[in-house]
Design an enzyme around this catalytic site. Sequence first.
Site, PDB file in Angstrom:
ATOM      1  N   ASP A  72      22.096  35.988 -25.856  1.00 39.40           N
ATOM      2  CA  ASP A  72      21.846  34.709 -26.501  1.00 39.40           C
ATOM      3  C   ASP A  72      20.370  34.370 -26.533  1.00 39.40           C
ATOM      4  O   ASP A  72      19.949  33.473 -27.231  1.00 39.40           O
ATOM      5  CB  ASP A  72      22.620  33.589 -25.810  1.00 39.40           C
ATOM      6  CG  ASP A  72      22.214  33.416 -24.357  1.00 39.40           C
ATOM      7  OD1 ASP A  72      21.692  34.378 -23.785  1.00 39.40           O
ATOM      8  OD2 ASP A  72      22.429  32.326 -23.815  1.00 39.40           O
TER       9      ASP A  72
ATOM     10  N   LEU B  30      25.844  19.587 -37.375  1.00 36.56           N
ATOM     11  CA  LEU B  30      25.397  19.085 -36.071  1.00 36.56           C
ATOM     12  C   LEU B  30      24.426  17.932 -36.266  1.00 36.56           C
ATOM     13  O   LEU B  30      23.438  18.062 -36.995  1.00 36.56           O
ATOM     14  CB  LEU B  30      24.702  20.192 -35.263  1.00 36.56           C
ATOM     15  CG  LEU B  30      25.530  21.364 -34.754  1.00 36.56           C
ATOM     16  CD1 LEU B  30      24.652  22.302 -33.949  1.00 36.56           C
ATOM     17  CD2 LEU B  30      26.707  20.884 -33.912  1.00 36.56           C
TER      18      LEU B  30
ATOM     19  N   CYS C 261      20.084  18.689 -46.468  1.00 35.91           N
ATOM     20  CA  CYS C 261      20.485  20.097 -46.432  1.00 35.91           C
ATOM     21  C   CYS C 261      19.318  21.014 -46.771  1.00 35.91           C
ATOM     22  O   CYS C 261      19.190  22.105 -46.206  1.00 35.91           O
ATOM     23  CB  CYS C 261      21.627  20.350 -47.410  1.00 35.91           C
ATOM     24  SG  CYS C 261      23.120  19.381 -47.089  1.00 35.91           S
TER      25      CYS C 261
END
Length: 722
Positions: A193, A424, A680
């Site tokens: 990660d 989110l 966006c």
Amino acid sequence: MIQLDLSRKMLIPDDGQQAVGGGYVYPVGNGSLTVSAAISADHDIRLPLFTTAPKNAVKVRLEASSDQISLHKMPGRDILETGTDVTLEREFDQIILRCSRISREAGDLLLRVQYFDGHLRQLEDLIVRLTVFRLSLAVDADRDGYVDYHNPNKRGWKWGPQGFGAVLPVNCEIDQKTKKGQAIVNPSDSDADLLACGPLKLKDLCPIFIRKQGPDLPPGMSLSLQVTDATANKIRIYHGGSGKDNVVIGPGQARFDIKDIDSELELWAEALRYPSPRFDGLVTVELFLFYRDLLVCKDKVILRVAPWCMASTTWNADTIYITKFPKGENDQIIRDLQVIAGQAGVSLSQVPSDPQRGNHFLQDELEIGFSETPRRLYEVVLDSPNRFCRKGFVYKRLLGNAFAYIVRRDKNCRVSNLDKFGNLEVSPPLSVHGRHFPLGRIVMGGSLPGAGREQRLMRKLRRFLYAQAVQEPVEIHTNWLRVRHVDELLTFVPAPDTPKGFKLLLASPNTCYRLMREVERIHGGDVLMFEGRRRYGGGTSSNAAIPVGDLLENHNMMAANFEYQNYIEWNRSILKRELNLRDSDIIDVPVLFKHSRRGARAYFPNMVNMAVLGRHLVIPKPFGPKVEPEMKLALKQATAPGQYDVFETYMREELNPLGLQCYFIQDWEVYYKRFGNIHCGTNVLRRRPKRHNERWWDAEPLFSFSIDAEHDVREEAVGRFE
């Protein structure tokens, strides 16, 4: 704690195993013996007198050479005056020896133990020659950026404003590089990660100092710094620098043996993993003193890994990023945004388009979050599992500024729209039912609970967000939307002069219909909406303009939006409960949704999907109904002579009193056409406001726990004394 066995003239551990400690015995003549012992000032010596006394012994006399040696009679731990005779009784078997002074040289503190029979004849004379030193680990337990010596809270970790405990930064080191200096990322490694970052400087790591006071350790004694094998895979501890050659503890190496130290040994630690479902972020580092291979005493510190956090839209904007389309379709948006960013004091950075990716929505691809220690705050890019984010953008634009980069995704798992980061958002700081969230709470979208097959964020990503603990997620229902993102339904804007300090903007079909009915009532149903715009689909386009009356008579759309409003009200109730909001903290934004078999999408540019640059709001132009100034509707006044957009004016009259400036940008043919809007298509790097002095460790998360250092020490003391 160690125990002095006077019958065998040696130090033994509490469990009665072999001789340990710095004890070694040699005769002095005339039947007297001397035992030399090296002990820590933070540990006691237990003297069992009754069970180890010579045969026929009735009394014992103890004499100390210094008032720095104290004797305590067990079990009541009463102080015993030196030089007095003590009758040997089974119920008063033990004496606790404590030394509060550090030795200046070896064996400079003495304890004499004499046994007598019933006629006061001496049966045995024993001299215990003590070398007292102090060994300790030191960390920044009070989180002020400086190492604390003698801080008992180092052995615990506590959340909250009155908490304590050291913080461990995460560093994702670039272990392999291409010729161009870019990290080699292995997308098949779901556990990796932490893939790349600008290496942290030594001063940015967590300091762990080993401190010794007193003379040199006696022969046979050694120090060892240890962690568990599992912990070693999650941290690195350096000595002398942050290079690979200086790692003393790390993957495959859980122990660091130290022969001796003069006075202080400086070590620096970093984490290699963020908290996860299998790793709560707590790291215990222990220092052991051995005589040969047997334990004499130990010390420990507990650290917690700094979590990954999201930055609230109410934080100060530093840089706004936007992708430049290859054919220049969004050049006008970039020019407009450049003017607004200049007024807001924000830098504008253009990101080259990647034709192979075919995705122009920068917000969906990455979330610019951060991690923080008492020494520094550094940005950390969380990449969407949808695809690896624009490497050139991340490495050249972000990592050069000491950004870190992580990704969390499941192997062989199909990626959905839910896994893109338009899904989110994070609230500003707030308190909920007595629990404080200094960095707010994450809001994410998913399916309605109990509605058949539940759909949520990718499991590994969702669990990662929960494991960070400090921004405990709130899940709302977005699966009815075609794109399924929370940024289609809500955003947070600053409102510092209000009780909460912010407002929640929430999409509202009801508000849209109310305004359209006002237009029809006052000016008739012929007022046009979406003038000059075209709708696209199936390879063709058509005129988008439609009279307000025709839209109000579209009963199928009205019924669909009534259903969507119910979903939004469900979400409103969740947000009010989980974010401790009242109706006065929420501003309804006029939005209509159009039904399709793949889910609802905004019928016109969605004003909720805005870019927040401090007090400057970049809002997609809605092309709502235009009316004359004399038509007041539910509005207070016209903003300019001539016709004005009802939806734009509504937004200004709701937001301008909060000190916010609204700028409407035309994005119909650029982002709205592609099922998105301004939010966006952009991404924002934010900085914490100077007035915001709370940190993530001030939170009191539900999905975590504290370790009480005092309780931990007290439990150890009970074990030693009783």
